[in-house]
Write a protein that holds these residues in place. Structure first.
Motif, short mmCIF file in Angstrom:
data_model
loop_
_atom_site.label_atom_id
_atom_site.label_comp_id
_atom_site.label_asym_id
_atom_site.label_seq_id
_atom_site.Cartn_x
_atom_site.Cartn_y
_atom_site.Cartn_z
N GLY A 46 0.79 -1.22 0.00
CA GLY A 46 0.00 0.00 0.00
C GLY A 46 0.83 1.27 0.00
N GLN A 47 2.14 1.14 0.04
CA GLN A 47 3.04 2.30 0.07
C GLN A 47 3.48 2.67 -1.35
OE1 GLN A 47 3.80 4.02 2.94
NE2 GLN A 47 2.21 2.66 3.73
N PRO A 48 3.77 3.94 -1.58
CA PRO A 48 4.27 4.34 -2.90
C PRO A 48 5.60 3.65 -3.22
CG PRO A 48 3.70 6.26 -1.59
CD PRO A 48 3.63 5.07 -0.68
N VAL A 49 5.77 3.26 -4.46
CA VAL A 49 7.00 2.62 -4.92
C VAL A 49 8.00 3.70 -5.27
CG1 VAL A 49 7.99 1.19 -6.76
CG2 VAL A 49 5.77 0.59 -5.78
N ASN A 50 9.25 3.51 -4.89
CA ASN A 50 10.32 4.44 -5.23
C ASN A 50 11.06 3.86 -6.43
OD1 ASN A 50 12.68 5.92 -5.48
ND2 ASN A 50 12.98 6.12 -3.28
N PRO A 51 10.71 4.28 -7.65
CA PRO A 51 11.34 3.68 -8.83
C PRO A 51 12.84 3.93 -8.93
CG PRO A 51 10.01 5.57 -9.48
CD PRO A 51 9.76 5.33 -8.02
N MET A 52 13.29 5.09 -8.48
CA MET A 52 14.72 5.38 -8.53
C MET A 52 15.50 4.40 -7.66
SD MET A 52 15.44 7.86 -10.58
CE MET A 52 17.01 8.48 -10.02
N GLU A 53 15.00 4.14 -6.47
CA GLU A 53 15.67 3.21 -5.56
C GLU A 53 15.69 1.80 -6.16
OE1 GLU A 53 14.22 1.11 -1.56
OE2 GLU A 53 14.47 3.27 -1.34
N GLY A 54 14.56 1.37 -6.72
CA GLY A 54 14.48 0.04 -7.32
C GLY A 54 15.42 -0.13 -8.49
N HIS A 55 15.46 0.85 -9.37
CA HIS A 55 16.35 0.75 -10.54
C HIS A 55 17.82 0.83 -10.12
CE1 HIS A 55 13.41 0.46 -13.69
NE2 HIS A 55 12.75 1.48 -13.20
N ALA A 56 18.13 1.69 -9.16
CA ALA A 56 19.51 1.79 -8.68
C ALA A 56 19.94 0.45 -8.07
CB ALA A 56 19.66 2.92 -7.67
N ARG A 57 19.05 -0.17 -7.28
CA ARG A 57 19.35 -1.48 -6.69
C ARG A 57 19.61 -2.51 -7.79
NH1 ARG A 57 14.98 -2.18 -3.71
NH2 ARG A 57 13.90 -3.28 -5.36
N ASN A 58 18.77 -2.49 -8.83
CA ASN A 58 18.95 -3.43 -9.94
C ASN A 58 20.29 -3.20 -10.63
OD1 ASN A 58 16.43 -4.46 -9.45
ND2 ASN A 58 15.45 -3.38 -11.14
N LEU A 59 20.61 -1.95 -10.90
CA LEU A 59 21.84 -1.64 -11.63
C LEU A 59 23.11 -1.93 -10.83
CD1 LEU A 59 20.67 1.65 -13.33
CD2 LEU A 59 21.26 -0.49 -14.50
N LEU A 60 23.00 -1.85 -9.52
CA LEU A 60 24.16 -2.09 -8.67
C LEU A 60 24.28 -3.56 -8.26
CD1 LEU A 60 23.94 1.16 -6.54
CD2 LEU A 60 25.51 0.66 -8.43
N SER A 61 23.27 -4.38 -8.59
CA SER A 61 23.31 -5.81 -8.31
C SER A 61 23.78 -6.55 -9.56
CB SER A 61 21.92 -6.33 -7.94
OG SER A 61 21.49 -5.78 -6.73
N PRO A 62 24.45 -7.67 -9.38
CA PRO A 62 24.89 -8.44 -10.56
C PRO A 62 23.70 -9.00 -11.34
CG PRO A 62 26.03 -9.17 -8.56
CD PRO A 62 24.92 -8.25 -8.13
N ALA A 63 23.93 -9.27 -12.61
CA ALA A 63 22.95 -9.94 -13.46
C ALA A 63 23.39 -11.38 -13.66
CB ALA A 63 22.86 -9.23 -14.81
N THR A 64 22.45 -12.25 -13.98
CA THR A 64 22.76 -13.67 -14.19
C THR A 64 22.25 -14.11 -15.57
OG1 THR A 64 20.69 -14.24 -13.06
CG2 THR A 64 22.69 -14.21 -11.73
N PRO A 65 22.89 -13.65 -16.64
CA PRO A 65 22.36 -13.91 -17.98
C PRO A 65 22.66 -15.29 -18.56
CG PRO A 65 24.35 -12.64 -18.15
CD PRO A 65 24.05 -12.79 -16.68
N TYR A 66 23.55 -16.06 -17.95
CA TYR A 66 23.98 -17.31 -18.57
C TYR A 66 23.19 -18.53 -18.13
CZ TYR A 66 27.83 -14.19 -19.51
OH TYR A 66 28.56 -13.11 -19.90
N PHE A 67 22.38 -18.37 -17.08
CA PHE A 67 21.66 -19.51 -16.53
C PHE A 67 20.41 -18.96 -15.86
CE2 PHE A 67 22.31 -24.00 -15.62
CZ PHE A 67 21.46 -24.24 -14.56
N TYR A 68 19.24 -19.51 -16.14
CA TYR A 68 18.00 -18.97 -15.58
C TYR A 68 17.83 -19.40 -14.13
CZ TYR A 68 13.19 -17.57 -15.07
OH TYR A 68 12.05 -16.97 -14.64
#
Length: 127
Positions: free
Chosen positions: A43-65
Motif C-alpha cells: 500500500g506504500q508508494p513505490v520508489n522507482p529510482m531506488e528500485g532501478h539503482a538497486r537493480n543496476l548495482l546488483s549483478p545480473a545472471t544472464p547465462y543460466f535462468y
C-alpha cells in the motif's frame, strides 16, 4: 549536429534516445509522460529510482535462468543446480520497468485492445 540535425526525429523518443547516447553520466533515468506513481503490495508508494539503482548495482545472471527472481535480494538465494561458477554474476547494464494501466503495445494492438489494463504491480527482477 548542425546541418545533420534532421537525423534525429523531433516527433518521437529519438531525441531522448540521442541524449542517452551522448550522456557522460554513470546512470541515466527517464520516465514516459504517461507513467504515474505506483503503489506496492504493502500500500506504500513505490520508489522507482531506488528500485532501478538497486537493480543496476546488483549483478545480473544472464547465462543460466534462476527461478528465484533476484537471488541477490536479502533472504533470497540461488536454486538447486545453479552453477557455483556463475553465482558471482556480471555487471547489469539496463534496468527496465514494467507498465501499469496501459500496456506498452504497438499502435495497431492498442487500437484493438483499447479497454485492456494492467493493474497488478509486479516486483520482479529478471536478468
Amino acid at each position: 549536429l548542425g546541418d545533420r540535425a534532421w537525423i534525429i526525429s523531433q516527433k518521437d523518443a529519438s531525441i531522448r534516445n540521442f541524449g542517452f547516447l551522448v550522456s557522460k553520466k554513470k546512470l541515466v533515468y527517464t520516465i514516459d509522460d504517461d507513467c504515474m506513481p505506483a503503489t506496492g503490495p504493502d500500500g506504500q508508494p513505490v520508489n522507482p529510482m531506488e528500485g532501478h539503482a538497486r537493480n543496476l548495482l546488483s549483478p545480473a545472471t544472464p547465462y543460466f535462468y534462476n527461478t528465484v527472481y533476484d537471488p541477490y535480494r536479502d533472504g533470497s538465494d540461488f536454486v538447486r543446480g545453479y552453477p557455483y561458477s556463475l553465482r558471482a554474476g556480471v555487471q547489469t547494464g539496463v534496468s527496465h520497468g514494467l507498465w501499469l494501466n496501459n500496456y506498452d503495445y504497438d499502435a495497431p494492438t492498442q487500437l484493438l485492445k483499447v479497454d485492456e489494463r494492467n493493474e497488478v504491480y509486479a516486483d520482479a527482477t529478471q536478468t
